[in-house]
Design a protein around this motif. Structure first.
Motif, PDB file in Angstrom:
ATOM      1  N   UNK A 255      95.929  12.015   8.741  1.00 15.36           N
ATOM      2  CA  UNK A 255      95.631  13.383   8.308  1.00 15.36           C
ATOM      3  C   UNK A 255      94.182  13.490   7.853  1.00 15.36           C
ATOM      4  N   UNK A 256      93.755  12.588   6.985  1.00 14.69           N
ATOM      5  CA  UNK A 256      92.390  12.633   6.470  1.00 14.69           C
ATOM      6  C   UNK A 256      91.356  12.446   7.569  1.00 14.69           C
ATOM      7  N   UNK A 257      91.636  11.504   8.477  1.00 15.45           N
ATOM      8  CA  UNK A 257      90.678  11.225   9.552  1.00 15.45           C
ATOM      9  C   UNK A 257      90.478  12.447  10.444  1.00 15.45           C
ATOM     10  N   UNK A 258      91.562  13.149  10.756  1.00 17.12           N
ATOM     11  CA  UNK A 258      91.459  14.319  11.624  1.00 17.12           C
ATOM     12  C   UNK A 258      90.785  15.492  10.916  1.00 17.12           C
ATOM     13  N   UNK A 259      91.118  15.694   9.654  1.00 18.77           N
ATOM     14  CA  UNK A 259      90.493  16.776   8.897  1.00 18.77           C
ATOM     15  C   UNK A 259      88.993  16.535   8.757  1.00 18.77           C
ATOM     16  N   UNK A 260      88.613  15.279   8.530  1.00 15.99           N
ATOM     17  CA  UNK A 260      87.191  14.938   8.420  1.00 15.99           C
ATOM     18  C   UNK A 260      86.427  15.248   9.697  1.00 15.99           C
ATOM     19  N   UNK A 261      87.136  15.204  10.841  1.00 14.06           N
ATOM     20  CA  UNK A 261      86.510  15.505  12.135  1.00 14.06           C
ATOM     21  C   UNK A 261      86.693  16.975  12.528  1.00 14.06           C
ATOM     22  N   UNK A 262      87.192  17.783  11.592  1.00 13.44           N
ATOM     23  CA  UNK A 262      87.440  19.209  11.854  1.00 13.44           C
ATOM     24  C   UNK A 262      88.438  19.427  12.977  1.00 13.44           C
ATOM     25  N   UNK A 263      89.409  18.531  13.084  1.00  8.45           N
ATOM     26  CA  UNK A 263      90.493  18.688  14.058  1.00  8.45           C
ATOM     27  C   UNK A 263      91.639  19.454  13.396  1.00  8.45           C
ATOM     28  N   UNK A 264      92.300  20.295  14.175  1.00  5.18           N
ATOM     29  CA  UNK A 264      93.349  21.158  13.635  1.00  5.18           C
ATOM     30  C   UNK A 264      94.667  20.396  13.493  1.00  5.18           C
ATOM     31  N   UNK A 265      95.352  20.619  12.375  1.00  4.49           N
ATOM     32  CA  UNK A 265      96.670  20.025  12.133  1.00  4.49           C
ATOM     33  C   UNK A 265      97.655  21.158  11.863  1.00  4.49           C
ATOM     34  N   UNK A 266      98.828  21.054  12.498  1.00  9.44           N
ATOM     35  CA  UNK A 266      99.890  22.048  12.322  1.00  9.44           C
ATOM     36  C   UNK A 266     101.168  21.295  11.980  1.00  9.44           C
ATOM     37  N   UNK A 267     101.774  21.661  10.859  1.00  6.05           N
ATOM     38  CA  UNK A 267     102.934  20.948  10.342  1.00  6.05           C
ATOM     39  C   UNK A 267     104.081  21.930  10.143  1.00  6.05           C
ATOM     40  N   UNK A 268     105.314  21.452  10.347  1.00  8.68           N
ATOM     41  CA  UNK A 268     106.468  22.279   9.994  1.00  8.68           C
ATOM     42  C   UNK A 268     107.446  21.444   9.169  1.00  8.68           C
ATOM     43  N   UNK A 269     108.252  22.131   8.373  1.00  9.73           N
ATOM     44  CA  UNK A 269     109.261  21.463   7.538  1.00  9.73           C
ATOM     45  C   UNK A 269     110.325  22.488   7.183  1.00  9.73           C
TER      46      UNK A 269
END
Length: 473
Positions: A255-269
Motif C-alpha cells: 500500500x505504501x509503495x504504491x501510494x508513494x508512486x501516486x498509483x491508485x488503490x481501490x478497496x472494498x469491505x
C-alpha cells in the motif's frame, strides 16, 4: 520450426499448465530464435522471463525436443515481436488455435489485450494474474439510486484513470449492495479509457494466497515486484486479511509503495475500516486517509429500478413472456436486504414461467418463490436484539436488562428498545416486560430519546445503522 509446430506446442503447454498459468506466463512468450541448442524467447518484462525460466523452463525444453528441436536450454530477452513470419526473425506470435477461450478475462489480461492492439512503439505490459471480471458488471448495468449515488460517482471518477484527490477509494457495505459490481465496473472502464495502465483486480483472499505461495517457494522478491508494478490495485473484501499478521504486514508495505508512486488503490469491505476487528491500526489509518464511501441498504425505489432493469435484459431471452402488474412492486417490497437474492428470485421466476408457458402472475410468483419469500420474513426476536446490542456496547446482558440507570447501561438499553420497536411487531408493554418488567412509558421515553439523538449524534446514528444491518442480514 514452422508456425504450425509452434502453435501445436503452445496447445500442448496450455493443456499441461492450465489456462490461468498459460494466460499469465506462456502466452506472452514469443519464440525468436533456435540456434546452437538455445531457444531464445522475447518477453514483455524481465520479471516474466525469470519466472518462466524458474517454473516452466524444463517443461518448455521437453516440449521443444518432443517436436524434434535440438534444445538444451532456454534464454529470455526483453523485446517486442517485430516479424511474425519465421522462427529466425525476432519472434513468432502464438498461433490462434492456442488461445484459450476464457469466459471472463481478468483486468490484467484486458490490459494485455489492449497493449497487443496498441501501436508497436508502445512497450508491452506484463500480464498480472488477477481475478476474472464479470462481463455483466459494468457502469451501464449498475442501477443508481439515493443509497448508492455517492459510491457510483466516486467509482466513475476513479475509472477515468486521471489524477484524483482521494487515494485510496474505500467502498463498504453489506452483502449484495453492489461493492463488487462497482469494482468490476471500474476495471472495465479503465481498460476502455486507459489501456496503457496495468490494472490488477483480486480478492484479499487471493492476495493472501499469493503471499503465502511466495513465502513457501522463496520468491518474495517476485511477489513484491509484481504487486509494485501495477498502476491501479483493486482489492475486494479486505476484511479477510484481518488477523493474518504477516499478510497485513506485506499489504501495508505494498500500500505504501504504491501510494508513494501516486498509483491508485481501490478497496472494498463489508464494513468501515475502523470497524474491522483484528485489522492493524496502521492499516486502518491508511485506509481512512482517502475517500470512505458507504453503500447504504437499498430502498424500495432502487430495488424496483433494479428489477425493471433486469426485466429489460430478459426481454431478449424471453420475448413472449408476460408479467402481470404489481409483481415487480411486490418483490421489491418483500425482498429487501440483498440485491443478489432479489435478482436471483427474478431469474428463477422468468425461467419457471418460460418452462411451464404461463404468464407471471402474483399466484405463480408466490408459488415459485415460496422459500425465498419465507426466508425474507425471518422474525427478529427481542432476545436477539438485546444480545446484539449488549455485544456491540461490550456490556453484560444482565446489566442492560437490570435495574441500574447509569449511562453506561441506560443508553444501550434505550438503543435496544428503539430497535425492538422498529424491527419487531411487539407492543410497548411486551417490550417493557422483556426489559426487566419496565413500564411501557419507559419504553416510549427510550424510543423517543434515541430518535432525537439520531439526528444530532453521529455515533448513535452509526450504531443504529450497523446494528440494524447485522440483525437483518
Amino acid at each position: 520450426m514452422t508456425q504450425e509446430q509452434w502453435g501445436s506446442l503452445q496447445e500442448d503447454l496450455l493443456n499441461t499448465v492450465g489456462q490461468n498459468n498459460y494466460k499469465a506466463w506462456i502466452e506472452p512468450l514469443h519464440l525468436a530464435e533456435l540456434a546452437d541448442g538455445v531457444a531464445t524467447f522475447t518477453v514483455p518484462t524481465n520479471f516474466i522471463g525469470n519466472y518462466v525460466s524458474q517454473n516452466f523452463g524444463d517443461l518448455i525444453i521437453h516440449q521443444l525436443t518432443q517436436v524434434g528441436a535440438d534444445v538444451q536450454r532456454v534464454h529470455f530477452r526483453v523485446g517486442n515481436p517485430a516479424n511474425r513470419n519465421s522462427v529466425n526473425s525476432p519472434s513468432i506470435a502464438p498461433a490462434s488455435s492456442a488461445s484459450p477461450k476464457a469466459a471472463a478475462p481478468s483486468a490484467s489480461s484486458l490490459s494485455a489485450q489492449a497493449a497487443a492492439s496498441a501501436p508497436a512503439t508502445q512497450s508491452a505490459k506484463p500480464e498480472l494474474p488477477g481475478a476474472p471480471l464479470d462481463t455483466r458488471f459494468t457502469f451501464d448495468s449498475f442501477v443508481v439510486g439515493k443509497p448508492n449515488e455517492l459510491a457510483n460517482a466516486a467509482a466513475r471518477r476513479v475509472a477515468e484513470g486521471g489524477p484524483v484527490s482521494f487515494n485510496p477509494l474505500f467502498l463498504y457495505g453489506g452483502v449484495g449492495l453492489g461493492k463488487t459490481h462497482l469494482m468490476h465496473a471500474i476495471a472495465w472502464e479503465l481498460q476502455a479509457q486507459r489501456p496503457d495502465l496495468n490494472v490488477l483486480y483480486l480478492s484479499a483472499e487471493q492476495f493472501m494466497y499469493r503471499f503465502v505461495q511466495a513465502l513457501r517457494d522463496r520468491k518474495m522478491m517476485d511477489f513484491k515486484e509484481m504487486f509494485r508494478s501495477v498502476d491501479v490495485l483493486m482489492v475486494d473484501d479486505v476484511q479477510f486479511i484481518a488477523g493474518k499478521d504477516s499478510t497485513q504486514e506485506e499489504f501495508f508495505h505494498t500500500f505504501n509503495a504504491l501510494v508513494d508512486q501516486n498509483k491508485q488503490i481501490i478497496i472494498s469491505a463489508d464494513r468501515a475500516p475502523g470497524e474491522i476487528k483484528d485489522l492493524e491500526d496502521r492499516i486502518k489509518s491508511r485506509l481512512q486517509c482517502g475517500l470512505v464511501v458507504d453503500l447504504h441498504p437499498t430502498d424500495y425505489e432502487l430495488r424496483l429500478g433494479i428489477l425493471q432493469n433486469k426485466v429489460e435484459q430478459y426481454r431478449g431471452q424471453y420475448p413472449d413472456l408476460q408479467i402481470a402488474d404489481g409483481v415487480l412492486e411486490f418483490l421489491a417490497h418483500r425482498i429487501s436486504t440483498n440485491v443478489r437474492v432479489l435478482e436471483g428470485a427474478l431469474t428463477r421466476l422468468f425461467a419457471f414461467a418460460s418452462l411451464v408457458g404461463r404468464e407471471i402472475t402474483m399466484d405463480l410468483t408466490q408459488d415459485c418463490l415460496s422459500d425465498v419469500l419465507r426466508a425474507s420474513e425471518r422474525k427478529i426476536s427481542v432476545e436477539e436484539i438485546q444480545r446484539r446490542v449488549a455485544e456491540h456496547y461490550n456490556i453484560r446482558l444482565s446489566d442492560m436488562i437490570g435495574p441500574k440507570r447509569v449511562r453506561t447501561f441506560a443508553r444501550p438499553r434505550q438503543v435496544a428498545m428503539f430497535l425492538c420497536k422498529q424491527l419487531t411487531s411487539r407492543s410497548l408493554p411486551e417490550i417493557g416486560r422483556r426489559f426487566g418488567g419496565r413500564d411501557h412509558t419507559t419504553v416510549m421515553h427510550g424510543v423517543k430519546r434515541i430518535e432525537e439523538l439520531r439526528s444530532s449524534d453521529g455515533q448513535i446514528a452509526e450504531d443504529i445503522e450497523m446494528l440494524r444491518r447485522a440483525l437483518e442480514a
